[in-house]
Design a protein around this motif. Structure first.
Motif, PDB file in Angstrom:
ATOM      1  N   CYS A   1       6.526  -6.379  -1.241  1.00  0.00           N
ATOM      2  CA  CYS A   1       6.045  -6.134  -2.804  1.00  0.00           C
ATOM      3  C   CYS A   1       6.296  -7.306  -3.591  1.00  0.00           C
ATOM      4  CB  CYS A   1       7.990  -5.571  -2.806  1.00  0.00           C
ATOM      5  SG  CYS A   1       8.510  -4.845  -1.846  1.00  0.00           S
TER       6      CYS A   1
ATOM      7  N   ARG B   1       5.710   5.858   1.288  1.00  0.00           N
ATOM      8  CA  ARG B   1       6.492   4.879   0.735  1.00  0.00           C
ATOM      9  C   ARG B   1       6.697   4.344   2.920  1.00  0.00           C
ATOM     10  NH1 ARG B   1       9.108   2.656  -3.224  1.00  0.00           N
ATOM     11  NH2 ARG B   1       9.110   4.995  -3.732  1.00  0.00           N
TER      12      ARG B   1
ATOM     13  N   HIS C   1       5.481   3.865  -4.660  1.00  0.00           N
ATOM     14  CA  HIS C   1       5.507   2.887  -4.238  1.00  0.00           C
ATOM     15  C   HIS C   1       4.187   2.313  -4.939  1.00  0.00           C
ATOM     16  CE1 HIS C   1       3.586   3.882  -0.915  1.00  0.00           C
ATOM     17  NE2 HIS C   1       3.498   2.528  -0.489  1.00  0.00           N
ATOM     18  N   THR C   2       4.129   2.702  -4.889  1.00  0.00           N
ATOM     19  CA  THR C   2       2.255   1.978  -5.030  1.00  0.00           C
ATOM     20  C   THR C   2       1.507   2.437  -5.669  1.00  0.00           C
ATOM     21  OG1 THR C   2       0.728   0.440  -4.155  1.00  0.00           O
ATOM     22  CG2 THR C   2       1.340   2.469  -3.143  1.00  0.00           C
TER      23      THR C   2
END
Length: 142
Positions: free
Chosen positions: A41, A33, A80-81
Motif C-alpha cells: 500500500c 483486491r 483499491h488501485t
C-alpha cells in the motif's frame, strides 16, 4: 462494460440486463483486491489492467469515460488501485458495431484478436508477471 459494471443491456456496451446500468457487479471489486493481495500500500502500483474494445480517439475522449469511473471508484474506496486501460482499435470497433445485427458474435472476432494482440505486447513489457483474465462473453473477450 459487462465485466466491471453492467451495461444494462445497452448496445454496443453489452447485453447483460440482469443488473441496472452502471451497477458494479457484486463481488467484482473484492475479487480484484483479493487477486492483488500482495500489493504494498505504500508503493504506487498499477496491478489492475483493463483491455478495452473502446479505441483511443482524439484527446483520449473515449478513455476518459473509463478513467472517470475508475477515479470515482478509487475516491470512494471501492477500488483499491487506479488501473491501466489498454484501448481497442477504431476500425475493428466500428466494423463490429455496423455488422453485429447480421453477424452476431462473429462481428466481434477482429475486436477480440486486437485485444489479444494488445495484451501480448503489454505482456512482453512485463514478462516477470503472471496475468489473470476476468471478462465477459462479448466484444471479443472469449
Amino acid at each position: 462494460d459487462d465485466t466491471l459494471y453492467s451495461s444494462g443491456g445497452k448496445f454496443p456496451a453489452g447485453c447483460d440486463t440482469r443488473f441496472p446500468r452502471h451497477m458494479c457487479y457484486p463481488g467484482c471489486l473484492s475479487l480484484f483486491r483479493a487477486l492483488d493481495q500482495h500489493r504494498d500500500c505504500q508503493t504506487p502500483s498499477c496491478n489492475l489492467v483493463f483491455v478495452s474494445a473502446r479505441p483511443h480517439l482524439y484527446k483520449d475522449w473515449t478513455e476518459d469515460h473509463s478513467y472517470r469511473l475508475f477515479q470515482s471508484l478509487v475516491a470512494q474506496g471501492r477500488m483499491h488501485t487506479s488501473p491501466t486501460l489498454l484501448p481497442g482499435r477504431l476500425k475493428n470497433g466500428v466494423w463490429a458495431c455496423l455488422t453485429a445485427k447480421c453477424m452476431g458474435p462473429r462481428a466481434w472476432k477482429a475486436v477480440g484478436e486486437a485485444k489479444y494482440d494488445t495484451y501480448v505486447k503489454f505482456r512482453a513489457l512485463y514478462s516477470e508477471y503472471d496475468f489473470v483474465f476476468c471478462g465477459d462473453d462479448g466484444q471479443g473477450d472469449l
